[in-house]
Design a protein around this motif. Sequence first.
Motif, PDB file in Angstrom:
ATOM      1  N   LEU A  94      38.728  57.194  29.274  1.00 36.15           N
ATOM      2  CA  LEU A  94      39.811  57.735  28.442  1.00 36.15           C
ATOM      3  C   LEU A  94      40.390  59.010  29.045  1.00 36.15           C
ATOM      4  O   LEU A  94      41.608  59.226  29.021  1.00 36.15           O
ATOM      5  CB  LEU A  94      39.296  58.008  27.032  1.00 36.15           C
ATOM      6  N   VAL A  95      39.526  59.851  29.598  1.00 37.24           N
ATOM      7  CA  VAL A  95      40.000  61.095  30.208  1.00 37.24           C
ATOM      8  C   VAL A  95      40.852  60.801  31.439  1.00 37.24           C
ATOM      9  O   VAL A  95      41.926  61.383  31.637  1.00 37.24           O
ATOM     10  CB  VAL A  95      38.806  62.005  30.568  1.00 37.24           C
ATOM     11  N   LYS A  96      40.409  59.886  32.271  1.00 37.92           N
ATOM     12  CA  LYS A  96      41.140  59.579  33.505  1.00 37.92           C
ATOM     13  C   LYS A  96      42.466  58.881  33.246  1.00 37.92           C
ATOM     14  O   LYS A  96      43.382  58.953  34.069  1.00 37.92           O
ATOM     15  CB  LYS A  96      40.263  58.718  34.422  1.00 37.92           C
ATOM     16  N   THR A  97      42.558  58.171  32.125  1.00 42.40           N
ATOM     17  CA  THR A  97      43.797  57.459  31.805  1.00 42.40           C
ATOM     18  C   THR A  97      44.681  58.255  30.839  1.00 42.40           C
ATOM     19  O   THR A  97      45.591  57.694  30.221  1.00 42.40           O
ATOM     20  CB  THR A  97      43.475  56.088  31.182  1.00 42.40           C
ATOM     21  N   ASP A  98      44.426  59.567  30.730  1.00 49.55           N
ATOM     22  CA  ASP A  98      45.224  60.453  29.877  1.00 49.55           C
ATOM     23  C   ASP A  98      45.253  59.989  28.420  1.00 49.55           C
ATOM     24  O   ASP A  98      46.311  59.997  27.762  1.00 49.55           O
ATOM     25  CB  ASP A  98      46.663  60.576  30.420  1.00 49.55           C
ATOM     26  N   ASN A  99      44.102  59.584  27.916  1.00 50.43           N
ATOM     27  CA  ASN A  99      43.983  59.172  26.519  1.00 50.43           C
ATOM     28  C   ASN A  99      42.965  60.048  25.792  1.00 50.43           C
ATOM     29  O   ASN A  99      42.185  59.565  24.962  1.00 50.43           O
ATOM     30  CB  ASN A  99      43.560  57.698  26.426  1.00 50.43           C
ATOM     31  N   LYS A 100      42.988  61.364  26.089  1.00 49.32           N
ATOM     32  CA  LYS A 100      42.033  62.274  25.470  1.00 49.32           C
ATOM     33  C   LYS A 100      42.177  62.303  23.953  1.00 49.32           C
ATOM     34  O   LYS A 100      41.217  62.591  23.243  1.00 49.32           O
ATOM     35  CB  LYS A 100      42.212  63.686  26.036  1.00 49.32           C
ATOM     36  N   ALA A 101      43.369  62.023  23.461  1.00 49.81           N
ATOM     37  CA  ALA A 101      43.590  62.036  22.022  1.00 49.81           C
ATOM     38  C   ALA A 101      42.780  60.953  21.312  1.00 49.81           C
ATOM     39  O   ALA A 101      42.579  61.019  20.089  1.00 49.81           O
ATOM     40  CB  ALA A 101      45.073  61.859  21.715  1.00 49.81           C
ATOM     41  N   LYS A 102      42.322  59.953  22.065  1.00 50.77           N
ATOM     42  CA  LYS A 102      41.545  58.856  21.477  1.00 50.77           C
ATOM     43  C   LYS A 102      40.042  59.138  21.464  1.00 50.77           C
ATOM     44  O   LYS A 102      39.267  58.326  20.942  1.00 50.77           O
ATOM     45  CB  LYS A 102      41.800  57.565  22.263  1.00 50.77           C
ATOM     46  N   LEU A 103      39.614  60.271  22.017  1.00 47.78           N
ATOM     47  CA  LEU A 103      38.188  60.579  22.082  1.00 47.78           C
ATOM     48  C   LEU A 103      37.523  60.673  20.702  1.00 47.78           C
ATOM     49  O   LEU A 103      36.373  60.231  20.546  1.00 47.78           O
ATOM     50  CB  LEU A 103      37.958  61.881  22.859  1.00 47.78           C
ATOM     51  N   PRO A 104      38.194  61.259  19.680  1.00 50.56           N
ATOM     52  CA  PRO A 104      37.548  61.282  18.353  1.00 50.56           C
ATOM     53  C   PRO A 104      37.174  59.899  17.839  1.00 50.56           C
ATOM     54  O   PRO A 104      36.167  59.749  17.124  1.00 50.56           O
ATOM     55  CB  PRO A 104      38.607  61.944  17.469  1.00 50.56           C
ATOM     56  N   ALA A 105      37.947  58.873  18.196  1.00 48.69           N
ATOM     57  CA  ALA A 105      37.615  57.512  17.763  1.00 48.69           C
ATOM     58  C   ALA A 105      36.316  57.046  18.400  1.00 48.69           C
ATOM     59  O   ALA A 105      35.480  56.396  17.746  1.00 48.69           O
ATOM     60  CB  ALA A 105      38.753  56.561  18.115  1.00 48.69           C
ATOM     61  N   ILE A 106      36.110  57.387  19.675  1.00 47.29           N
ATOM     62  CA  ILE A 106      34.863  57.019  20.357  1.00 47.29           C
ATOM     63  C   ILE A 106      33.678  57.723  19.710  1.00 47.29           C
ATOM     64  O   ILE A 106      32.643  57.106  19.415  1.00 47.29           O
ATOM     65  CB  ILE A 106      34.949  57.366  21.852  1.00 47.29           C
ATOM     66  N   TRP A 107      33.828  59.026  19.458  1.00 48.20           N
ATOM     67  CA  TRP A 107      32.735  59.776  18.855  1.00 48.20           C
ATOM     68  C   TRP A 107      32.455  59.303  17.432  1.00 48.20           C
ATOM     69  O   TRP A 107      31.293  59.338  16.977  1.00 48.20           O
ATOM     70  CB  TRP A 107      33.044  61.268  18.870  1.00 48.20           C
ATOM     71  N   SER A 108      33.493  58.868  16.727  1.00 49.09           N
ATOM     72  CA  SER A 108      33.272  58.315  15.379  1.00 49.09           C
ATOM     73  C   SER A 108      32.427  57.048  15.451  1.00 49.09           C
ATOM     74  O   SER A 108      31.494  56.864  14.656  1.00 49.09           O
ATOM     75  CB  SER A 108      34.615  58.015  14.713  1.00 49.09           C
ATOM     76  N   GLY A 109      32.747  56.172  16.397  1.00 50.41           N
ATOM     77  CA  GLY A 109      31.961  54.957  16.572  1.00 50.41           C
ATOM     78  C   GLY A 109      30.525  55.251  16.940  1.00 50.41           C
ATOM     79  O   GLY A 109      29.583  54.619  16.434  1.00 50.41           O
ATOM     80  N   VAL A 110      30.333  56.250  17.834  1.00 48.68           N
ATOM     81  CA  VAL A 110      28.977  56.634  18.232  1.00 48.68           C
ATOM     82  C   VAL A 110      28.205  57.182  17.031  1.00 48.68           C
ATOM     83  O   VAL A 110      27.032  56.842  16.814  1.00 48.68           O
ATOM     84  CB  VAL A 110      29.019  57.674  19.364  1.00 48.68           C
TER      85      VAL A 110
END
Length: 324
Positions: free
Chosen positions: A26-42
Amino acid sequence: MFSNYLIGLREGLEASLVVCILIAYLVKTDNKAKLPAIWSGVGIAVAISLAFGAGLEFGSSELTFKAQEALGGSLSILSVGLVTWMVFWMKRTARHLKAELHGKLDAALAMGTGALVGTALLAVGREGLETSLFVWGSVRAAGDGGGPLAGALLGIATSVFLGWAFYRGALKINLARFFKWTGGMLVVVAAGVLAYGVHDLQEADFLSGLGDKAFDISSAIPPDSWYGTLLKGTFNFQPDPTVLQVTVWALYLIPTLALFFAPVGFGRSSGAKEQKVGDERAEQAERVGPADRTDGRADRDGAGGDRVRDGARGVGGRPVGDQG
């Protein structure tokens, strides 16, 4: 304690690597705004795993002795099956796990935030549920006390640190070799959990032979001695196992280890398959190559033969008298 530390380390590191791969992509593809969704799933996956482990522990305490033994034995055998599948799955897919996760993440990005949460939840939740079940079975086999649980938690904490170090680029190890040898050690631990699960089912009267002891070395290795406790906590060793326990332990451990460390067969890795495909292509090229070269020589010989024959006809067609 060591066996539970190994379980927490191995399972936790797999989950940590999955999270690192998802975040890095996500960081490499400039999708940092989507990181909260990953952490929510985790976070949801961790909560479900903890709730599952707590349900196993506190729910079983309300049962009768035989019901506890039946449940414990059945879940121990189930956990051994799951862990065995996991170590073979990781052996086959470790080489292309990153590409597989990237593909799933691309599809999730196209579908929206909910799909991202689901991707992280499924990827981490599977490892979490397996860890909860196997640690619960291993803690039961190792006996009461906080040591086995502390070992599992310490292993998980170590795996989280290693995952962070991998992400920061501060640590580089041969993951294929790491998962190979820790997988082999987990098979040994699983064999002990399986034998203990069989003993639980014997105590619950689901299986017979509880009084048929294969051997009894309790006098040489007392269960309450420090070395007896160490062997039990590490390998789920029992100084007075039944004949059925020893039989099941051997029938599981020997062929499973042989298959796991074998370069071919059930445990064949993707790298071995790719190598086989490359060898087959090389052999095919060797078979086709000489034929192509023969055809080329035939074409050249045919063309040269035509020139020779034409020259012969030209010489033969000249009048004899002209030679003089």
